[in-house]
Each structure stands twice: as structure tokens, then as C-alpha cells.
Motif scaffolding. Structure first.
Motif, PDB file in Angstrom:
ATOM      1  N   PHE A 112      57.032 143.228 -21.025  1.00 53.16           N
ATOM      2  CA  PHE A 112      57.484 141.848 -21.230  1.00 53.16           C
ATOM      3  C   PHE A 112      57.907 141.143 -19.940  1.00 53.16           C
ATOM      4  CE2 PHE A 112      57.990 143.711 -25.454  1.00 53.16           C
ATOM      5  CZ  PHE A 112      57.465 142.711 -26.255  1.00 53.16           C
ATOM      6  N   VAL A 115      55.515 138.250 -18.879  1.00 52.41           N
ATOM      7  CA  VAL A 115      55.671 137.067 -19.714  1.00 52.41           C
ATOM      8  C   VAL A 115      56.954 136.335 -19.355  1.00 52.41           C
ATOM      9  CG1 VAL A 115      55.867 136.220 -22.084  1.00 52.41           C
ATOM     10  CG2 VAL A 115      54.377 138.166 -21.562  1.00 52.41           C
ATOM     11  N   HIS A 128      58.684 133.439 -25.380  1.00 52.92           N
ATOM     12  CA  HIS A 128      59.286 133.633 -24.060  1.00 52.92           C
ATOM     13  C   HIS A 128      60.719 134.146 -24.185  1.00 52.92           C
ATOM     14  CE1 HIS A 128      60.943 132.754 -20.084  1.00 52.92           C
ATOM     15  NE2 HIS A 128      59.708 132.873 -19.663  1.00 52.92           N
ATOM     16  N   SER A 131      60.664 137.726 -25.033  1.00 54.12           N
ATOM     17  CA  SER A 131      60.351 138.541 -23.857  1.00 54.12           C
ATOM     18  C   SER A 131      61.585 138.753 -22.991  1.00 54.12           C
ATOM     19  CB  SER A 131      59.243 137.869 -23.039  1.00 54.12           C
ATOM     20  OG  SER A 131      58.069 137.730 -23.796  1.00 54.12           O
TER      21      SER A 131
END
Length: 476
Positions: A112, A115, A128, A131
């Protein structure tokens, strides 16, 4: 080298590399959670200040994360190169625990992180934010496994020794060994406090230089709220941790206190200052408060704390070092609590962003959390000596069969390379801190086809330079 033996050089080399490494994960843990809070607040309030702070601190997080990964790899190799006998003896426990850390925490972060850092305008807000939360969770999961491994070395259980090797028989007992919950809470909280003062010092630096804007104010405010709440909690956790250490490693507590012998019927005093002398078996020039040692360490007015002379000389850690490293940690902790209380008083008077004595105090307290972590780590690790696995394997029996010359050469190389590589990284990170967060008014054009933008490649700036020269020629 300086009269040191190969064993001592191996210990110094590991201490040097771990001292560098521990600073980066500590800030990574704190900043990851801080970023998650900032993005969550931005999504909830739509306040651009939180978004600006997220972008600012995510850059610093990325640099710090990279240095933490690199410094961690070196430590992993040292287990095999400098401490091969220890790895052979305890590898069946420490190996799987470190593998679990890679399979869970590192893979979670790696999955993650891209991202989080580069997907701001490429994925939806929800993804987002998810993440960012996963990266923050990954740092805490990593802390879980690393502390499980190290705590087992402090208070080993859940194993059998077969043919000279440790064999795990109960993984839950191995992981949740007696010191693990206290040490996990203590380290995670230390990371949050250290990050709070790092963020607070950054804000104080900008305010002292006249850069007073909503983003900088929000940095200072959030940092001081964290200090006010978490620093006292850390002191409480430390008390529980001390009681646990007294139960399972009493000689470590005796060495921390510089306490050599008990007098019949007398409570243990608290030695504030002094110089423990390992040869003479006494603490010289001591300043002590009667009874207070018993009150703090046993929560009673009459119970005695175990004394150093109750243990064989060969089983005693170096009191001269950990006596003072512990006091450095405690003193800094008290100053952190004082900073939080001072900030609360200034909030009431409305002067928290203008009081220059307070801002200078917060600025100088910037590295205090990291110094306290190092002091606490020295206390824990040196206090475990002479054991590499407490009560099971002595440090002298765990070192590889390297020569004095080999260890001396590699130690010098580590010092040179570390200061060059990580010194450069730290300088770059501090350069980012000095720039400060971009506020909405300072926001750059978004870039794109036909728009002004910061070039992705250095040579791409040539057109801008040509335009500037043409304008200058026209004006002349």
C-alpha cells in the motif's frame, strides 16, 4: 583496537548499527499514524490545512521509511555474520518471528505504500485513506513481531533445549512471553511521543522565524496535545514495565538503581545520582532519598529491592552505564510531561503560538524522544548482559569466531559508511522540514500538458531557462 577484544568489538558494532536503525522505525511508526489522522481529519472536515500537512509530512515519511529499510537489512545480516552461534542456538525461535514480520508487516506496507505516496490524484479518496491506514497498521504489526523476538530474548519461555538448540513447543507462550506486553506498549508509545516532539519542534522552528500560518499552528497544536496526553501515559506504562522487570530480571533493576546491598529491616532508598563502581562494589558520591526506592519499585514502604551483591559477579550487568542511561530516559520523560503541561497553560492564556521561551523549549526538545528511546534501549540491552538469551546463553558464547582485526576493520567501515549515507539522508530530511508545509495560498499550479510545472527531469528545465533569457534580452 583501544584495548578491546573481539567480543567487545562485535557488541559495539551491533550497538552502533541498531542505534542508527531504531531511530528510523520510531519516526516511521509515529508519522504513519500521524498521516492517517491528518487524512482522516481532512476527509471529515474538508479543511485544506490537514491536506497540506499530509503532503508535507508524507515526503519526510518516505525518506525516513527508506533509511529504516536499508539500516534494518544490515542488522539482519549481522545475526548470521557476527552472531552465528546465537543464530544456531536460537534461530528456531528468532528466525520464524522475523519471517512473520516480513510476511505480514513488510508485505502490507509494501503493498500500500506506493498508493499512499503516489496515488493521491490517481485513486479515490476512500482507497487512498485505506492505503494510509494499512501502512500505519503495517508499522505497528512490524513493531509487534520485532518486540516479540527481542522480548523472548529477555524473558524466554515456551521452548525446550534439544541437542544444544532451542526448539519452540508453544508459540503463543514464545510470542506472549512475560515482558512482551509491557515492552510493546512502551516502545509503541515512545515512538508516538518522539514523533510528537519532532513535529512540534518543526512547528516551533517556523514560528520563531516568523512563518506563522494555519498549517504551522496546527502542527504545534496537535503535537502538544499528543505530548500532554501520551507522555504521562508513557510514565505509567514504564512503571508497570519496571515491576515486570523486577519480577523476571531483578539483577537488572539492582544495576539500574546502583543498589549494592540491603540493611536488615531497612527499606530501600532511591539513589538519585552517583557513580556505580563495579570493582569496589559500591556507588560513590551518591545522593539518595530514604524509603523512596521501595515505594517506587515495590509500591510499599518496607519491602526491599534485590541488591547487586545477592548475585554472582559474572551475572551482573554494567551498572555504571545503565544507571545513567536510565536516568537520562526518565529525566527527558519528565521534561516531556512538563512541556505538555506548559502548552496547556499557554492555551488558556492564548500565548501558545507567541511565547518565545516556550517555542525555544519545544525546539530544543525536538530530539528528546529519540534520545530517550536510545537511552531506554541501552538500559534494556546492556541490562540483559552477560546473557544474549537471558538465563540460557551468554553473549560470549553467541559470537562468531572472527578475529580482532576483522571486527575492527568492519566496525570502522560501518562508522564511515553510516555517517556518509545516513548523514546525507538526515540532512535531506531536515532540508524538507525547513521548507515547511505549502499552504493553500502557496500552492503550485497542478501541471499537465501546456501548463507550467516542475520538470520531471533536470534537462527539461532548459525551456524555462531559455524563456527567462529571452525575457532578459528583451528588457535590455
Amino acid at each position: 583496537m583501544f584495548g578491546l577484544e573481539a567480543l567487545e568489538l562485535a557488541r559495539i558494532q551491533f550497538a552502533f548499527t541498531v542505534s542508527f536503525h531504531i531511530l528510523f522505525p520510531a519516526i516511521t511508526i509515529g508519522l504513519a499514524s500521524y498521516l492517517a489522522v491528518l487524512e482522516g481529519l481532512w476527509l471529515r472536515t474538508d479543511n485544506r490545512v490537514y491536506r497540506d500537512l499530509y503532503h508535507f509530512w508524507s515526503k519526510i515519511f518516505a525518506v525516513n521509511f527508506g533509511m529504516g529499510v536499508v539500516s534494518g537489512l544490515v542488522m539482519a545480516y549481522q545475526f548470521g555474520t557476527n552472531w552465528s552461534r546465537f543464530s544456531d542456538f536460537a534461530g528456531a525461535v528468532t528466525g520464524p518471528l522475523l519471517t512473520y514480520e516480513v510476511l505480514t508487516a513488510f508485505f502490507l506496507e509494501a503493498g500500500f505504500l506506493g498508493v499512499m505516496l503516489f496515488g493521491w490524484s490517481r485513486v479515490g479518496r476512500g482507497l487512498h485513506f485505506f492505503s494510509t491506514l494499512m501502512v500505519a497498521l503495517g508499522t505497528l504489526v512490524s513493531t509487534f513481531w520485532i518486540l516479540a523476538s527481542n522480548s523472548w530474548m529477555q524473558t524466554p519461555q515456551g521452548h525446550e533445549i534439544i541437542d544444544g538448540r532451542v526448539i519452540p513447543v508453544d508459540w503463543l507462550a514464545v510470542i506472549f512471553n512475560p515482558s512482551f506486553p509491557y515492552r510493546l506498549a512502551h516502545m509503541a508509545t515512545a515512538a508516538f511521543v518522539a514523533t510528537a516532539f519532532f513535529v512540534g519542534a518543526s512547528a516551533a522552528w517556523h514560528l520563531l522565524r516568523g512563518r506563522d500560518n494555519p498549517a504551522v499552528r496546527k502542527m504545534l497544536s496537535m503535537a502538544m496535545w499528543m505530548a500532554l496526553i501520551v507522555a504521562p501515559v508513557q510514565a505509567i506504562i514504564g512503571d508497570f514495565h519496571g515491576l515486570n522487570t523486577l519480577k523476571h530480571q531483578p539483577v537488572k533493576i539492582a544495576a539500574i538503581e546502583g543498589h549494592w546491598e540491603n540493611k536488615p529491616g531497612e527499606a530501600t532508598p532511591l539513589i538519585l545520582f552517583g557513580i556505580p563502581d563495579m570493582e569496589a562494589e559500591t556507588t560513590r558520591f551518591k545522593v539518595e532519598i530514604p524509603v523512596l526506592g521501595s515505594l517506587i519499585l515495590t509500591h510499599s514502604l518496607d519491602k526491599q529491592v534485590p541488591a547487586m551483591k545477592e548475585f554472582p559477579k559474572e551475572d551482573r550487568p554494567n551498572s555504571t552505564i545503565i544507571f545513567w542511561s536510565f536516568r537520562v530516559m526518565v529525566a527527558l520523560g519528565m521534561l516531556m510531561i512538563a512541556a505538555g503541561l506548559w502548552s496547556l497553560w499557554l492555551r488558556r492564556t492564548g500565548a501558545i503560538y507567541h511565547s518565545r521561551p516556550f517555542l525555544y523549549f519545544v525546539l530544543w526538545m525536538g530530539p528528546s524522544g529519540l534520545i530517550a528511546i536510545l537511552a531506554g534501549w541501552f538500559t534494556t540491552e546492556i541490562g540483559r548482559q552477560p546473557w544474549v538469551v537471558y538465563g540460557l546463553m551468554r553473549t560470549a558464547d553467541g559470537v562468531s569466531n572472527h578475529s580482532y582485526g576483522q571486527l575492527g576493520f568492519t566496525l570502522v567501515m560501518f562508522v564511515v559508511v553510516y555517517f556518509a549515507v545516513f548523514g546525507t539522508g538526515l540532512a535531506y530530511m531536515m532540508r524538507l522540514v525547513r521548507k515547511g508545509p505549502h499552504t493553500g495560498e502557496e500552492e503550485q499550479p497542478p501541471g499537465g500538458p501546456g501548463q507550467k510545472r516542475t520538470p520531471a527531469r533536470p534537462l527539461s528545465a532548459a525551456d524555462d531557462g531559455h524563456e527567462a533569457n529571452s525575457s532578459l534580452t528583451e528588457r535590455n
